[in-house]
Scaffold this motif. Sequence first.
Motif, PDB file in Angstrom:
ATOM      1  N   LEU A 113      -2.201 -17.058 -12.919  1.00 49.01           N
ATOM      2  CA  LEU A 113      -1.079 -16.561 -12.338  1.00 49.01           C
ATOM      3  C   LEU A 113      -1.317 -15.524 -12.659  1.00 49.01           C
ATOM      4  N   ALA A 114      -1.430 -15.230 -14.116  1.00 50.39           N
ATOM      5  CA  ALA A 114      -1.347 -13.514 -14.720  1.00 50.39           C
ATOM      6  C   ALA A 114      -2.542 -12.601 -13.944  1.00 50.39           C
ATOM      7  N   GLU A 115      -3.186 -13.179 -13.163  1.00 48.20           N
ATOM      8  CA  GLU A 115      -4.653 -12.456 -12.161  1.00 48.20           C
ATOM      9  C   GLU A 115      -3.335 -12.189 -10.978  1.00 48.20           C
ATOM     10  N   GLY A 116      -2.522 -13.109 -11.045  1.00 50.90           N
ATOM     11  CA  GLY A 116      -1.897 -12.281  -9.382  1.00 50.90           C
ATOM     12  C   GLY A 116      -0.741 -12.152  -9.756  1.00 50.90           C
ATOM     13  N   LEU A 117      -0.382 -11.999 -10.872  1.00 51.39           N
ATOM     14  CA  LEU A 117       0.683 -11.314 -11.482  1.00 51.39           C
ATOM     15  C   LEU A 117       0.345  -9.670 -11.647  1.00 51.39           C
ATOM     16  N   LYS A 118      -0.836  -9.371 -12.066  1.00 49.43           N
ATOM     17  CA  LYS A 118      -1.599  -8.483 -12.139  1.00 49.43           C
ATOM     18  C   LYS A 118      -1.900  -7.874 -10.417  1.00 49.43           C
ATOM     19  N   GLY A 119      -2.143  -8.212  -9.282  1.00 53.74           N
ATOM     20  CA  GLY A 119      -1.690  -7.921  -8.904  1.00 53.74           C
ATOM     21  C   GLY A 119      -0.731  -7.343  -7.872  1.00 53.74           C
ATOM     22  N   HIS A 120       0.148  -8.414  -7.601  1.00 57.13           N
ATOM     23  CA  HIS A 120       1.296  -7.871  -7.724  1.00 57.13           C
ATOM     24  C   HIS A 120       2.015  -6.642  -8.200  1.00 57.13           C
ATOM     25  N   ILE A 121       1.211  -6.175 -10.075  1.00 54.49           N
ATOM     26  CA  ILE A 121       2.260  -5.385 -10.746  1.00 54.49           C
ATOM     27  C   ILE A 121       1.443  -3.819 -10.443  1.00 54.49           C
ATOM     28  N   GLN A 122      -0.127  -3.950 -10.453  1.00 56.42           N
ATOM     29  CA  GLN A 122      -0.063  -2.955  -9.474  1.00 56.42           C
ATOM     30  C   GLN A 122       0.224  -2.572  -7.758  1.00 56.42           C
ATOM     31  N   LEU A 123       0.699  -3.590  -7.760  1.00 57.09           N
ATOM     32  CA  LEU A 123       1.079  -2.930  -5.937  1.00 57.09           C
ATOM     33  C   LEU A 123       2.368  -2.415  -6.117  1.00 57.09           C
ATOM     34  N   LEU A 124       3.178  -2.761  -6.816  1.00 59.53           N
ATOM     35  CA  LEU A 124       4.607  -2.524  -7.386  1.00 59.53           C
ATOM     36  C   LEU A 124       4.507  -1.362  -8.079  1.00 59.53           C
ATOM     37  N   GLU A 125       3.290  -1.188  -8.841  1.00 58.42           N
ATOM     38  CA  GLU A 125       3.073   0.234  -9.491  1.00 58.42           C
ATOM     39  C   GLU A 125       2.703   1.002  -8.607  1.00 58.42           C
ATOM     40  N   GLU A 126       1.800   1.110  -7.053  1.00 56.20           N
ATOM     41  CA  GLU A 126       1.599   1.654  -5.983  1.00 56.20           C
ATOM     42  C   GLU A 126       2.735   2.455  -5.482  1.00 56.20           C
ATOM     43  N   ARG A 127       4.245   1.572  -5.329  1.00 55.77           N
ATOM     44  CA  ARG A 127       4.667   1.521  -4.706  1.00 55.77           C
ATOM     45  C   ARG A 127       6.117   2.526  -5.684  1.00 55.77           C
ATOM     46  N   LEU A 128       6.117   2.097  -6.918  1.00 58.33           N
ATOM     47  CA  LEU A 128       6.799   3.092  -7.315  1.00 58.33           C
ATOM     48  C   LEU A 128       6.160   4.833  -7.736  1.00 58.33           C
ATOM     49  N   ARG A 129       5.014   4.753  -7.737  1.00 59.58           N
ATOM     50  CA  ARG A 129       4.261   6.202  -7.507  1.00 59.58           C
ATOM     51  C   ARG A 129       4.962   7.300  -6.419  1.00 59.58           C
ATOM     52  N   ARG A 130       5.282   5.995  -4.832  1.00 62.32           N
ATOM     53  CA  ARG A 130       4.812   6.641  -3.335  1.00 62.32           C
ATOM     54  C   ARG A 130       6.917   6.977  -4.090  1.00 62.32           C
ATOM     55  N   LEU A 131       7.664   6.395  -4.020  1.00 65.42           N
ATOM     56  CA  LEU A 131       8.999   5.972  -4.492  1.00 65.42           C
ATOM     57  C   LEU A 131       8.821   7.853  -4.643  1.00 65.42           C
ATOM     58  N   VAL A 132       8.404   7.902  -6.186  1.00 70.15           N
ATOM     59  CA  VAL A 132       8.838   8.429  -6.873  1.00 70.15           C
ATOM     60  C   VAL A 132       8.343  10.117  -6.218  1.00 70.15           C
ATOM     61  N   GLU A 133       6.858  10.034  -5.828  1.00 70.36           N
ATOM     62  CA  GLU A 133       6.536  11.030  -5.340  1.00 70.36           C
ATOM     63  C   GLU A 133       7.146  11.735  -3.183  1.00 70.36           C
ATOM     64  N   ARG A 134       8.069  10.713  -3.114  1.00 74.59           N
ATOM     65  CA  ARG A 134       9.054  10.698  -1.410  1.00 74.59           C
ATOM     66  C   ARG A 134       9.913  11.412  -2.390  1.00 74.59           C
ATOM     67  N   ALA A 135      10.727  10.750  -3.390  1.00 69.56           N
ATOM     68  CA  ALA A 135      11.495  11.261  -3.822  1.00 69.56           C
ATOM     69  C   ALA A 135      11.276  13.175  -4.860  1.00 69.56           C
ATOM     70  N   GLU A 136      11.070  13.537  -5.218  1.00 70.96           N
ATOM     71  CA  GLU A 136      10.486  14.353  -5.442  1.00 70.96           C
ATOM     72  C   GLU A 136      10.012  15.454  -4.562  1.00 70.96           C
ATOM     73  N   ALA A 137       9.482  15.213  -3.350  1.00 66.22           N
ATOM     74  CA  ALA A 137       8.722  15.981  -2.276  1.00 66.22           C
ATOM     75  C   ALA A 137      10.484  15.813  -1.455  1.00 66.22           C
ATOM     76  N   GLN A 138      11.386  15.169  -1.076  1.00 67.69           N
ATOM     77  CA  GLN A 138      12.937  14.526  -0.703  1.00 67.69           C
ATOM     78  C   GLN A 138      13.448  16.759  -1.488  1.00 67.69           C
ATOM     79  N   ARG A 139      13.437  16.597  -3.027  1.00 72.21           N
ATOM     80  CA  ARG A 139      14.154  17.013  -3.679  1.00 72.21           C
ATOM     81  C   ARG A 139      13.510  18.993  -3.334  1.00 72.21           C
ATOM     82  N   ARG A 140      12.225  19.044  -3.261  1.00 69.91           N
ATOM     83  CA  ARG A 140      11.888  19.857  -3.079  1.00 69.91           C
ATOM     84  C   ARG A 140      11.867  20.970  -1.985  1.00 69.91           C
ATOM     85  N   ILE A 141      12.256  19.802  -0.554  1.00 66.34           N
ATOM     86  CA  ILE A 141      12.589  20.593   0.791  1.00 66.34           C
ATOM     87  C   ILE A 141      13.758  20.752   0.322  1.00 66.34           C
TER      88      ILE A 141
END
Length: 166
Positions: free
Chosen positions: A57-85
């Motif tokens: 279960l911990a390994e599965g959660l690590k993978g899920h957390i990694q996917l969520l962290e990647e999604r978070l990074r993409r959302l932050v980058e997209r928000a920063e790009a939109q603010r720059r625009i």
Amino acid sequence: MTRVTASVAAYQTIRERIIALEADIDDVTLADTLEGLTDLNEIVAAVVRSALVDEALAEGLKGHIQLLEERLRRLVERAEAQRRIARDAMAEVDLKRVAAPDFTVSLRPGSPALVAVDEAVIPAPYWQPREPRLDRAGLLNDLKHGAAVGGVALSNPEPVLSVRVR
């Protein structure tokens, strides 16, 4: 875990009694006899099985957390790009303020940022000394290879539980 404690106590008591009756009993016969008379083996197996499930279960959660962290990074980058625009568009047409029903955005002059052009000529008072850190891995490696280092020692090794899953 009280069941484990009780089973360990029973196992030890039975073991001591068998050894008292049969002092020359071999280890294999003793282990087989104890396994038949106690439920410690089953309890240990159940505890390890539960640990394996928790680890999976911990390994599965690590993978899920990694996917969520990647999604978070993409959302932050997209928000920063939109603010720059928005900033660049407002600056290009010299628009100072936009009022919307749910927010107001304004363009104001920013603060200057520090740019280190040549670090070699920066005076010493502006440098912060770092705290020394203990190289634990290096010390452990040297001690394992027989080096004598003052102020440190190797601890007594603790038993390690090895679980193989086919």
